[in-house]
Enzyme design. Structure first.
Site, PDB file in Angstrom:
ATOM      1  N   SER A 690       0.788  -1.102  -0.130  1.00  0.00           N
ATOM      2  CA  SER A 690      -0.143   0.052  -0.109  1.00  0.00           C
ATOM      3  C   SER A 690       0.791   1.472  -0.175  1.00  0.00           C
ATOM      4  O   SER A 690       1.618   1.635  -1.082  1.00  0.00           O
ATOM      5  CB  SER A 690      -0.964  -0.086   1.190  1.00  0.00           C
ATOM      6  OG  SER A 690      -1.980   0.955   1.109  1.00  0.00           O
ATOM      7  N   ASP A 763      -9.008  -5.020  -5.827  1.00  0.00           N
ATOM      8  CA  ASP A 763      -8.490  -3.923  -4.712  1.00  0.00           C
ATOM      9  C   ASP A 763      -9.767  -3.070  -4.345  1.00  0.00           C
ATOM     10  O   ASP A 763     -10.077  -2.538  -5.190  1.00  0.00           O
ATOM     11  CB  ASP A 763      -7.264  -3.142  -4.976  1.00  0.00           C
ATOM     12  CG  ASP A 763      -6.779  -2.450  -3.856  1.00  0.00           C
ATOM     13  OD1 ASP A 763      -7.306  -1.935  -3.089  1.00  0.00           O
ATOM     14  OD2 ASP A 763      -5.418  -2.264  -4.054  1.00  0.00           O
ATOM     15  N   HIS A 797      -7.571  -5.329  -1.297  1.00  0.00           N
ATOM     16  CA  HIS A 797      -6.348  -4.798  -0.881  1.00  0.00           C
ATOM     17  C   HIS A 797      -5.417  -5.769   0.009  1.00  0.00           C
ATOM     18  O   HIS A 797      -4.202  -5.569  -0.059  1.00  0.00           O
ATOM     19  CB  HIS A 797      -6.520  -3.319  -0.208  1.00  0.00           C
ATOM     20  CG  HIS A 797      -5.429  -2.517  -0.012  1.00  0.00           C
ATOM     21  ND1 HIS A 797      -4.721  -1.798  -0.857  1.00  0.00           N
ATOM     22  CD2 HIS A 797      -4.806  -1.959   1.251  1.00  0.00           C
ATOM     23  CE1 HIS A 797      -3.894  -1.198  -0.538  1.00  0.00           C
ATOM     24  NE2 HIS A 797      -4.086  -1.217   0.666  1.00  0.00           N
TER      25      HIS A 797
END
Length: 831
Positions: A690, A763, A797
């Site tokens: 991330s 995601d 994610h």
């Protein structure tokens, strides 16, 4: 190589290929995608990934069956399979759910439950559980005698969410028949205070057949904005058209019901899109939170218009407290909130009193305002004027209820990280008393948070000393030596605190409950580098502690990497730290090792706060799916959680010097490892997930410190998040040079270090669209970089599928072995 495409895409590709060939730019030697099945990494990593998590523990309220205190022990499933992730899933209005079950489509569940009486009982397995149980939302009844849970079944003949009850004394489970729950917003039920029933969101009996998507559009999708300022962040899974609205209404709509333990149920009013429903402490009212049209295609459901209504369970009379409009004009900055009433909840220590907050600045923290927020209370039957609980000069953050004499209100301000804790009297007597004021970044002086316990209504209330003058607090106990959690008592009159108990080496202990204030008995979770967490009961000041759970080491008896906390300085004098893991059996004579560094940048306002130590050297190493630590089993030194502070003191913004601070922090970590003789400076890789992936790409673009990089699910082009990102509040139009300089996409031609890009195809995180990795890959490929892009099907994610996680480790291991452990020689170099 043969590439299989759908007919339309194949025709398009052939057409473009012929055009490119005619122009003389088609490259027959270009590498295309490969047909690769899921792979598995070395067995040592497989064993770590496939280990079952340590069970979870939830303490019952006091006064349970036979006057005992109980523990619920939940045994969690391992990672789901990709087949589990491939179950039907709708992604609407910021939600992801399974339309077959009307419940969550992702997340871990429990497979079995145990009940254990304290202090000396044995854990008893719950009988009568459903076959192939998938248990979610387990919850104790207010009287501590029963447990409710929801079972998820995706079987065709019985698909859906069912409600189950466990009797603590007998550890026997039973299903409440005829109840189909709607859990797409989360837990669908909450106990009534009498412990004889629950308020539940159920699937409407007359819902009918689900809508069917049309292959033929009925018209264009039109959105407009007529001069209003409506900035917004980037979100995934939003509604896209009127057809999506129909699907959302169909699956999000529920019928509220009172479900009794004897099997009966009573419906409440009409069906609606109820995102939340919570009963009053006296069990006579229910607070309903209903979302309604007009929806928006730019924001998730929690920005949709919302009616907050109190319903009398005896008469059915409904009192609407507020109807909030669409929240599409809230400034996209810290401390911004909607105008008007917000954050409605029950006062947990009163029979039926509603609490809420209203902004005095219209919700915009940039405006000058003597009163930033005002807190209000309104008693049932909600016919009188509300009364003020307090006026705050800083933005409201949270409230913890005690009794008529005491509630704790916390307020915070992002700009200078100010944090304040006030003691207020809900009865209206006296004036608020400031118990604490400091910086939310200052971990070393953090008093912690108040300890709460369940009252007779099953609601959380502040736990105080027997005379009501002292408030129990627990804190992480951050210090230069690492976290040493402690339990203290804070004087409710002046904020003075006295420490009662603190964790000490060689263990890391966390106080989880004050079992008996009079006897000074507490429960702690204890772990060490060698011992996985277990629960103990001990007396404050006593030397001995009685162990009450005996969970085994989830990784077996084999050797695991040991953690060493490093302390070092950046070139500008900022104190930094990192967790060092070395291969089991490593000896200094083995010399420097190939190294993997993992980090995640964090913004600070002061150098002092940035230099404070986080974590503890005595914690047990939980090697979760995203951890870099498993690579220590493959012969690497691992620098985990290396400090990457990005500091902006006084009027400076942290990101004004983001790249410079990023590189300086990474260099300091490597230098320290080299100084210790464990890091080979010429064989270091960097990785991050991330915002850590964003960091990784930037480090490769702006330094030559690393031999390779691994970037997972990142964002690399900040013009795609133009209204702010992470903790950057300026927009692209206010600071275009910052957005350009911080975007590794802008410097793709400078990235010559091999980089592995991994991204979840689904995601769901704000800003980290898969296109971020797709576009960076194309940019790097176009400049001749060494780059590999792995798109994991069905993954969001955070990766969940067992096959996906194992394949991720396989990709990372191959990349590290190829470019770090045994790097290819540079052109012209001698072996």
């Amino acid at each position: 190589m043969i590439i299989h495409l759908k007919n339309c895409r194949r025709i398009l590709s052939l057409g473009l290929g012929m055009a490119a060939g005619a122009l003389g730019i088609w490259n027959p030697m270009a590498r295309a995608q490969t047909d690769l099945q899921y792979q598995r990494p070395p067995q040592a990593i497989v064993d770590i990934v496939e280990a079952l998590p340590t069970p979870g523990v939830e303490l019952s309220p006091a006064g349970g069956a036979a006057g005992k205190r109980w523990m619920l022990i939940e045994h969690f499933a391992g990672l789901p399979t990709v087949a589990d992730l491939a179950q039907p899933e709708l992604r609407l209005a910021g939600l992801r759910f399974n339309p077959r079950t009307d419940g969550p489509s992702r997340g871990r569940y429990s497979t079995s439950l145990e009940v254990q009486a304290l202090p000396s009982g044995k854990a008893v397995a719950t009988s009568g559980l459903p076959e192939h149980a998938k248990i979610r939302f387990a919850d104790w009844s207010p009287d501590g005698r029963k447990i409710s849970f929801v079972n998820i079944s995706d079987a065709k003949e019985d698909a859906g969410l069912s409600l189950w009850i466990v009797d603590a004394a007998t550890a026997q489970a039973r299903r409440l028949p005829g109840i189909a729950l709607n859990g797409i917003f989360g837990s669908p039920c909450e106990w009534l205070s009498d412990s004889q029933g629950l308020v539940c969101r159920t699937v409407p009996a007359d819902r009918g057949a689900a809508p069917v998507r049309s292959e033929v559009p009925t018209g264009p999708v039109v959105q407009e904005n007529l001069g209003r300022v409506t900035p917004g962040a980037t979100f995934e899974d939003l509604l896209k058209n009127p057809e999506d609205e129909q699907f959302f209404d169909y699956y999000a709509k529920s019928q509220m019901a009172i479900v009794r333990l004897d099997g009966g149920s009573v419906l409440m009013g009409k069906a609606g899109v109820f995102a939340e429903a919570t009963p009053s402490p006296d069990g006579k009212w229910v607070l309903l939170f209903e979302r309604h049209h007009p929806y928006t295609y730019l924001l998730p459901f929690n920005a949709f218009p919302e009616r907050v209504t109190a319903v009398n369970l005896k008469t059915g009379v409904a009192k609407q407290l507020v109807d909030k409009p669409l929240e599409d004009n809230v400034p996209n900055i810290h401390d911004a909130v909607p105008a008007g009433p917000r954050d409605h909840e029950w006062r947990s220590d009163a029979p039926a009193t509603v609490f809420w907050v209203e902004a005095g600045d219209g919700g915009d923290p940039r405006k000058e305002a003597a009163v930033r927020d005002t807190l209000f209370l309104l008693d049932a039957p909600f016919d009188s004027a509300p009364r003020k609980l307090a006026e705050l000069s800083v933005r409201y953050r949270s409230v913890a209820w005690g009794d008529g004499r005491l509630a704790l209100v916390e307020e915070r301000r992002w700009k200078d990280r100010k944090r304040v804790i006030l003691a207020v009297a809900p009865s209206g007597a006296g004036v608020p008393v400031k118990l604490y004021e400091g910086s939310s970044e200052d971990r070393y002086h953090d008093p912690g948070t108040p300890v709460e316990e369940s009252n007779a209504a099953g609601k959380p209330v502040i736990q105080t000393t027997s005379d009501g003058k002292g408030i129990y607090f627990r804190s992480l106990g951050a210090s230069p030596e690492g976290d040493k959690p402690f339990l203290s008592v804070m004087n409710a009159a002046n904020g003075e605190a006295k420490q009662l108990w603190q964790s000490s080496a060689p263990h890391y202990e966390v106080p989880t409950a004050v079992l008996d204030p009079a006897a000074g008995t507490i429960m702690v979770r204890r772990e060490s580098q060698e011992q996985s967490p277990n629960y103990h009961i001990q007396k404050i000041g006593g030397a001995a502690a009685d162990q009450v759970t005996f969970f085994p080491n989830p990784y077996g008896s084999g050797p695991l990497p040991k953690k060493q906390v490093l302390h070092y300085k950046r070139a500008d004098g900022v104190d930094l730290s990192a967790n060092l893991y070395l291969p089991p059996g490593y000896k200094p004579s083995d010399g420097p090792l190939p190294t993997l560094m993992e980090a995640y940048p964090t913004e600070y306002k002061t150098k002092v706060a940035a230099g404070q130590v986080t974590g503890s050297p005595y914690e047990f190493a939980f090697l979760y799916w995203g951890s870099p630590v498993p690579f220590a089993t493959q012969g690497y030194a691992v620098l985990e959680s290396a400090s990457i502070p990005i500091i902006g003191e006084e009027k400076a913004e942290p990101n004004d010097t983001y790249v410079e601070q990023l590189v300086a922090s990474a260099k300091a970590a490597i230098d320290e490892g080299v100084r210790l003789g464990v890091v080979d400076r010429n064989r270091v890789a960097v990785m991050g997930h991330s915002y850590g992936a964003f960091m990784t790409a930037n480090l490769l673009a702006h330094s030559d410190l690393f031999k390779a990089g691994i970037a997972r699910s990142g964002a690399y082009n900040r013009t795609l998040t133009p209204f702010g990102f992470q903790n950057e509040e300026r927009t692209y139009w206010q600071a275009p040079e910052i957005y350009y300089k911080m975007s590794p996409f802008s410097f793709a031609d400078k990235i010559k270090t091999p980089i592995l890009l991994i991204h979840g195809e689904a995601d769901n995180n704000s800003g980290t669209f898969p296109i971020q990795s797709e576009r960076l890959f194309s940019a790097l490929k176009g400049h001749g970089a060494t780059v590999r892009f792995v798109l994991l099907p069905l993954e969001s994610h955070g990766y969940q599928g067992q096959e996906s996680v194992l394949h991720m480790f396989w990709e990372m291991n191959n990349w590290l072995n190829t470019y770090v452990k045994n790097p290819p020689l540079a052109a012209g170099a001698k072996p």
